[in-house]
Write a protein that holds these residues in place. Sequence first.
Motif, PDB file in Angstrom:
ATOM      1  N   GLN A  42       0.819  -1.210   0.000  1.00  0.00           N
ATOM      2  CA  GLN A  42       0.000   0.000   0.000  1.00  0.00           C
ATOM      3  C   GLN A  42       0.856   1.264   0.000  1.00  0.00           C
ATOM      4  OE1 GLN A  42      -2.828  -0.060   3.201  1.00  0.00           O
ATOM      5  NE2 GLN A  42      -4.281  -1.340   2.088  1.00  0.00           N
ATOM      6  N   LYS A  43       1.815   1.304   0.933  1.00  0.00           N
ATOM      7  CA  LYS A  43       2.664   2.487   1.037  1.00  0.00           C
ATOM      8  C   LYS A  43       3.481   2.683  -0.235  1.00  0.00           C
ATOM      9  CE  LYS A  43       5.777   4.818   4.240  1.00  0.00           C
ATOM     10  NZ  LYS A  43       6.503   4.716   5.536  1.00  0.00           N
ATOM     11  N   LYS A  44       3.984   1.566  -0.786  1.00  0.00           N
ATOM     12  CA  LYS A  44       4.776   1.630  -2.009  1.00  0.00           C
ATOM     13  C   LYS A  44       3.942   2.152  -3.170  1.00  0.00           C
ATOM     14  CE  LYS A  44       7.777  -1.266  -4.909  1.00  0.00           C
ATOM     15  NZ  LYS A  44       8.258  -2.650  -5.142  1.00  0.00           N
ATOM     16  N   VAL A  47       3.286   5.962  -2.683  1.00  0.00           N
ATOM     17  CA  VAL A  47       4.465   6.788  -2.956  1.00  0.00           C
ATOM     18  C   VAL A  47       4.755   6.864  -4.451  1.00  0.00           C
ATOM     19  CG1 VAL A  47       6.955   6.971  -2.648  1.00  0.00           C
ATOM     20  CG2 VAL A  47       5.497   6.427  -0.691  1.00  0.00           C
ATOM     21  N   TRP A 152       2.084  13.375   2.840  1.00  0.00           N
ATOM     22  CA  TRP A 152       2.219  12.932   4.218  1.00  0.00           C
ATOM     23  C   TRP A 152       1.243  13.614   5.182  1.00  0.00           C
ATOM     24  CZ3 TRP A 152       6.952  13.453   1.384  1.00  0.00           C
ATOM     25  CH2 TRP A 152       7.559  12.230   1.098  1.00  0.00           C
TER      26      TRP A 152
END
Length: 228
Positions: A42-44, A47, A152
């Motif tokens: 998810q984070k990848k 980003v 962020w």
Amino acid sequence: MAYFSAEFFTALAAIVLIDIVLAGDNAIVIALAARSLPGELQKKAIVWGTVGAIVVRSAMTLAVVWMLKLPGLMLLGGLLLVPIALKLLREEEPDPGHDVGRASGFWGAMRTIIIADALMGVDNVLGVAGAAGGSFVLVVLGLLISIPIVVWGSTLILKLVERFPVVVYVGAGALLWTAAKMIVAEPLLRPLLGHGVLAKIAVFVLVIGGGLGFGWWREQRARGARAR
């Protein structure tokens, strides 16, 4: 526009503010597109999807900055920003268009984020290009400053807007200020506005004051109708 002048920093502040206030929809799309992925991806996806969206939006913004140098397009761009600012002031139910579906896999999520951001970022691109006043340096600086804040701090921004509605009015005011700035800078209107300051001040008062006043009146009327 001279670098590091008062005009330069005023335009830069307007660009960052426009980017932040208009980022809510894009933050929602990014979250929805990545929601079906495993936690480690998810984070990848967020980003790298955001990086791709930044590249596409930067290219769009630089193209619009160049296009606004053509006769008549400054006026058109300024007029188009007015309804965008008024839409920002409208209290709406969640947009069903945010349901972008569950993207299949990492690359599917990235593709969804980039395409959705490009389609939904037209208002942002127009606002930033207008505030930049033809300066490519301001466009790049504005994006470099605002994108980390958006990526962020998107959740914080959404909560801030919900808790303090005045933030939305400040953002709408920045868009209306940009609209007025574009209108008075239109070469085709120079014979009408002349070189006098009063005519230009009148345009700013009419666009900013009229836009914010109308937006406030419309919301008061809508709340009264809902309360009945």
